[in-house]
Write a protein that holds these residues in place. Structure first.
Motif, mmCIF file in Angstrom:
data_model
loop_
_atom_site.group_PDB
_atom_site.id
_atom_site.type_symbol
_atom_site.label_atom_id
_atom_site.label_comp_id
_atom_site.label_asym_id
_atom_site.label_seq_id
_atom_site.Cartn_x
_atom_site.Cartn_y
_atom_site.Cartn_z
ATOM 1 N N ALA A 113 0.849 -1.184 0.000
ATOM 2 C CA ALA A 113 0.000 0.000 0.000
ATOM 3 C C ALA A 113 0.886 1.236 0.000
ATOM 4 N N VAL A 114 0.380 2.312 -0.575
ATOM 5 C CA VAL A 114 1.180 3.531 -0.658
ATOM 6 C C VAL A 114 1.578 4.018 0.728
ATOM 7 N N SER A 115 0.669 3.860 1.700
ATOM 8 C CA SER A 115 0.947 4.345 3.053
ATOM 9 C C SER A 115 2.087 3.580 3.719
ATOM 10 N N LYS A 116 2.394 2.360 3.241
ATOM 11 C CA LYS A 116 3.441 1.549 3.852
ATOM 12 C C LYS A 116 4.687 1.467 2.985
ATOM 13 N N LEU A 117 4.791 2.365 2.042
ATOM 14 C CA LEU A 117 5.906 2.318 1.113
ATOM 15 C C LEU A 117 7.243 2.521 1.816
ATOM 16 N N LYS A 118 7.260 3.353 2.866
ATOM 17 C CA LYS A 118 8.508 3.631 3.578
ATOM 18 C C LYS A 118 9.069 2.387 4.252
ATOM 19 N N LYS A 119 8.179 1.503 4.704
ATOM 20 C CA LYS A 119 8.634 0.316 5.426
ATOM 21 C C LYS A 119 9.060 -0.819 4.499
ATOM 22 N N THR A 120 8.688 -0.728 3.244
ATOM 23 C CA THR A 120 8.900 -1.847 2.338
ATOM 24 C C THR A 120 10.370 -2.199 2.192
ATOM 25 N N GLN A 121 11.222 -1.182 2.040
ATOM 26 C CA GLN A 121 12.645 -1.448 1.855
ATOM 27 C C GLN A 121 13.248 -2.143 3.063
ATOM 28 N N ALA A 122 12.868 -1.705 4.255
ATOM 29 C CA ALA A 122 13.417 -2.311 5.473
ATOM 30 C C ALA A 122 12.921 -3.739 5.670
ATOM 31 N N LEU A 123 11.659 -3.982 5.338
ATOM 32 C CA LEU A 123 11.094 -5.310 5.548
ATOM 33 C C LEU A 123 11.574 -6.317 4.516
ATOM 34 N N PHE A 124 11.802 -5.853 3.288
ATOM 35 C CA PHE A 124 12.165 -6.760 2.206
ATOM 36 C C PHE A 124 13.445 -6.273 1.517
ATOM 37 N N PRO A 125 14.578 -6.518 2.102
ATOM 38 C CA PRO A 125 15.836 -6.013 1.524
ATOM 39 C C PRO A 125 16.192 -6.662 0.192
ATOM 40 N N ALA A 126 15.638 -7.856 -0.099
ATOM 41 C CA ALA A 126 15.977 -8.545 -1.341
ATOM 42 C C ALA A 126 14.984 -8.254 -2.459
ATOM 43 N N LEU A 127 14.106 -7.288 -2.243
ATOM 44 C CA LEU A 127 13.037 -7.025 -3.194
ATOM 45 C C LEU A 127 13.594 -6.662 -4.573
ATOM 46 N N LEU A 168 10.689 5.009 -3.742
ATOM 47 C CA LEU A 168 10.934 3.848 -4.590
ATOM 48 C C LEU A 168 12.393 3.775 -5.005
ATOM 49 N N ALA A 169 13.000 4.926 -5.225
ATOM 50 C CA ALA A 169 14.380 4.963 -5.698
ATOM 51 C C ALA A 169 15.360 4.415 -4.684
ATOM 52 N N ARG A 170 14.967 4.355 -3.407
ATOM 53 C CA ARG A 170 15.866 3.800 -2.391
ATOM 54 C C ARG A 170 15.890 2.271 -2.427
ATOM 55 N N MET A 171 14.986 1.660 -3.162
ATOM 56 C CA MET A 171 14.993 0.194 -3.308
ATOM 57 C C MET A 171 15.939 -0.157 -4.456
ATOM 58 N N VAL A 172 17.213 -0.080 -4.180
ATOM 59 C CA VAL A 172 18.229 -0.094 -5.237
ATOM 60 C C VAL A 172 18.340 -1.448 -5.942
ATOM 61 N N ARG A 173 17.738 -2.506 -5.379
ATOM 62 C CA ARG A 173 17.832 -3.809 -6.026
ATOM 63 C C ARG A 173 16.699 -4.055 -7.022
ATOM 64 N N LEU A 174 15.784 -3.116 -7.140
ATOM 65 C CA LEU A 174 14.649 -3.314 -8.035
ATOM 66 C C LEU A 174 15.111 -3.558 -9.468
ATOM 67 N N GLU A 175 14.542 -4.612 -10.047
ATOM 68 C CA GLU A 175 14.787 -4.917 -11.448
ATOM 69 C C GLU A 175 13.513 -4.771 -12.281
ATOM 70 N N TRP A 176 12.366 -4.823 -11.616
ATOM 71 C CA TRP A 176 11.074 -4.782 -12.307
ATOM 72 C C TRP A 176 10.141 -3.878 -11.516
ATOM 73 N N LEU A 177 9.558 -2.874 -12.176
ATOM 74 C CA LEU A 177 8.685 -1.916 -11.503
ATOM 75 C C LEU A 177 7.488 -1.611 -12.386
ATOM 76 N N SER A 178 6.291 -1.752 -11.805
ATOM 77 C CA SER A 178 5.066 -1.403 -12.515
ATOM 78 C C SER A 178 4.378 -0.232 -11.832
ATOM 79 N N LEU A 179 4.200 0.852 -12.583
ATOM 80 C CA LEU A 179 3.429 2.013 -12.134
ATOM 81 C C LEU A 179 2.136 2.121 -12.942
ATOM 82 N N LYS A 180 1.662 0.980 -13.406
ATOM 83 C CA LYS A 180 0.465 0.950 -14.244
ATOM 84 C C LYS A 180 -0.725 1.596 -13.532
ATOM 85 N N ARG A 181 -1.386 2.488 -14.236
ATOM 86 C CA ARG A 181 -2.578 3.194 -13.751
ATOM 87 C C ARG A 181 -2.300 4.061 -12.528
ATOM 88 N N CYS A 182 -1.078 4.420 -12.313
ATOM 89 C CA CYS A 182 -0.764 5.416 -11.272
ATOM 90 C C CYS A 182 -0.939 6.788 -11.919
#
Length: 616
Positions: free
Chosen positions: A110-124, A143-157
């Protein structure tokens, strides 16, 4: 981590782990006991291993079962879990929480929990923000702080703008990006993406209505671009195809469906894209785009690597001469082709269709509105010995003889769809013996007797059956279907006006039936219809949309006789179903064992058209 190069023993462990997760961990009782135990112990919260183990003991799941798996296999299993299951897996125990957080690679937060995502899932490595309307320019730096991201969908944002895309620059590993239906993004935004993320390999720009040739030219500057989706980018013209041909010679996957301004000149320019393995070019008629079969005849011989091809020239029949026998003959030269779809080839005849028999590697064939096709042309397709799926739509000249002549020579055929074929009655039993998925829709000559014959021929292999819009099909055939198809998992009887609600009880022997579509059945009423669903213990999804006699009282009956696995009910367009009635049924839906969000799809008085509903 587990890799495909490991020995067969590890492969067996992985299969065992996946089966265990599905059959044991995703047991509904486990979820229930877990919540109960946590409540009894003062809301101890996630990570409390004792509560989780006690809950697992109540549900018959051995707590040590997963612990005995090799670490690499356990991690691989967690990598394969969808976002809904990842959420629940983290609640089982501290050990599971650590392993899931370390291994999980896919997330839809969820957008409201975006800040916690990187800390909870370091291998994302994969992040899906589809339909997250709250995503703004302020969120993209997170989102840019999730430096391991290889696939990102912003569909319908839809709040994403050109300027905000510059915030993605730190994602140096990002290779796949989707901006589909981000309606505020223009050519300038695409320019920013190309400058910030030069390593991109796949870019989805579907339905960016402001995108023009300049934006496509920017995409062509991506040195590693292999996949580009320009579907419904209606300002794109022939010049854009020239830019791609000059700047993206390594492009392997191209979608230009509904790019109405691309004509023969653009198709001719695309001859330089010789590395293409997948092409979707379902183009519509447009007076500003000169298009004939010459464009296809110049392009197709240059695409010898094509594996998947979809061609169409939508529009009035008098303007749709772009796909002819010469076009189909050119397609027949693509010997590597495995999947083919042809739409609205009004000028094509049996001779052109018969030429397709040279495609000996073809596994999927769809022919829509090839109106001059007869039994003779279809019989020639019996030479496609590897064909597994065939769709024949709006073919008015075909009969049972043609279906039988071709089908009996296709030993691997597993999926067959016959749509709007007025000459088909369904009495060609030899074709249906090996089928797993059968669709006979809007065929007016199909009757109860013919359906009984095909059900008996299909036997126990058939998993999915659709009889939508067959006016001669009545409830008399239901007992025969239940007796002949014990393994049926999906049944669609939409718009079968001969169907009566009292006869639905005959479906009770279908112990594996999980999906049932009864939409647009005007004779279905409240209590008999909904009460009959209670006997379908495996039922998970039911569609009763646009049933005019259904009311809130029917939803109350369903809530009182709820099938144990039911999780999704569609009541779109039911005039007498109110928002309150839908909400009450929503609350009665049982919890899904995997923790997925349960919802009642309710369009009601502002329901979409039938076409929009089917697309969803």
């Amino acid at each position: 981590m587990y890799s495909t190069g490991q020995d067969a023993r590890d492969g067996e462990d992985l299969v065992m782990a996946q089966q265990w997760l599905q059959s044991e961990w995703r047991n509904p009782l486990q979820d229930e006991h877990l919540k109960r135990v946590q409540g009894d112990q003062g809301q101890q919260g996630p990570g409390d291993g004792g509560a989780a183990r006690q809950a697992m003991a109540h549900s018959g799941v051995a707590a040590s079962g997963f612990d005995e798996l090799p670490l690499d296999v356990a991690g691989r299993v967690f990598e394969l879990l969808p976002p809904s299951d990842i959420k629940m897996a983290r609640l089982v125990s501290r050990a599971w929480m650590r392993e899931v957080s370390r291994s999980a690679q896919v997330c839809r937060p969820a957008v409201s929990k975006l800040k916690k995502t990187q800390a909870l899932f370091p291998a994302l490595t994969r992040l899906d923000m589809c339909k997250a309307h709250g995503v703004t320019a302020e969120h993209l730096p997170q989102l840019a702080r999730m430096v391991r991201l290889e696939w990102l969908s912003l569909k319908r944002c839809r709040a994403v703008t050109d300027g905000s895309l510059a915030g993605l620059a730190p994602l140096t590993r990002l290779t796949h990006l989707s901006l589909a239906r981000c309606f505020k993004v223009t050519d300038a935004g695409v320019e920013i993406v190309v400058a910030a993320l030069p390593q991109l390999e796949s870019l989805n720009l579907k339905a960016l209505y402001r995108l023009s040739d300049a934006g496509v030219a920017a995409c062509a500057r991506l040195p590693h671009l292999t996949a580009l989706n320009l579907t419904s980018c209606r300002k794109v013209t022939d010049a854009a195809m020239g830019s791609l041909a000059a700047g993206a010679p390594c492009l392997r996957d191209l979608k230009i469906t509904d790019c109405f301004l691309i004509g023969d000149a653009g198709l001719t320019a695309a001859t330089a894209l010789t590395a293409l393995t997948s092409l979707q070019a379902r183009l519509g008629h447009q007076q500003h785009a000169a298009r004939s079969d010459a464009g296809w005849r110049s392009l197709l011989p240059c695409l010898s690597c094509l594996v998947r091809l979809a061609l169409s020239c939508r529009g009035p029949e008098e303007h749709a001469g772009a796909i002819t026998d010469a076009t189909l003959t050119a397609i027949a030269g693509l010997t590597a082709l495995q999947e083919l779809r042809i739409d609205q080839a009004y000028a094509a005849t049996d001779a052109g269709v018969a030429a397709l028999a040279a495609l000996r590697r073809l596994t999927s064939l769809q022919l829509h509105e090839t109106r001059r096709l007869t039994d003779g042309g279809l019989e020639a397709l019996g030479a496609l010995g590897r064909l597994q799926r065939m769709v024949l739509a709006d073919q008015g000249q075909l009969s049972d003889r043609g279906i039988a002549a071709a089908g009996t020579r296709l030993p691997l055929l597993r999926r067959l769809a016959l749509r709007q074929c007025s000459g088909i009655t369904g009495v060609c039993a030899s074709v249906f013996a090996g089928l797993e998925d059968l669709e006979v829709t809007s065929c007016p000559a199909v009757t109860d007797d013919s359906i009984a014959v095909l059900a008996g021929a299909a036997g126990g292999r058939l998993r999915s059956l659709a009889l939508d819009g067959c006016p001669a099909v009545s409830d008399a055939v239901l007992p025969q279907l239940a007796a002949a198809l014990p393994r049926l998992q999906a049944l669609s009887l939409s718009e079968c006006q001969g169907l009566r609600c009292e006869a639905l009880t005959a479906l009770a022997p279908l112990g594996a039936l999980s999906r049932l579509d009864l939409s647009l059945c005007k004779h279905l009423s409240d209590e008999p219809t909904m009460a009959s669903l209670a006997g379908l213990e495996a039922l998970e999804v039911v569609n009763v949309s646009m049933c005019p006699k259904l009311t809130d009282a029917g939803l109350e009956v369903l809530a009182a006789n709820m099938p144990p696995r039911l999780r999704h009910v569609t009541v779109a367009g039911c005039e007498y179903v109110t928002k309150q009635g839908a909400a009450e049924l929503q609350g009665a839906l049982p919890a899904h064992p995997g923790g997925a969000l349960q919802r009642l799809v309710e369009f009601n008085h502002q329901s979409p058209t039938l076409k929009e509903l089917l697309l969803r």
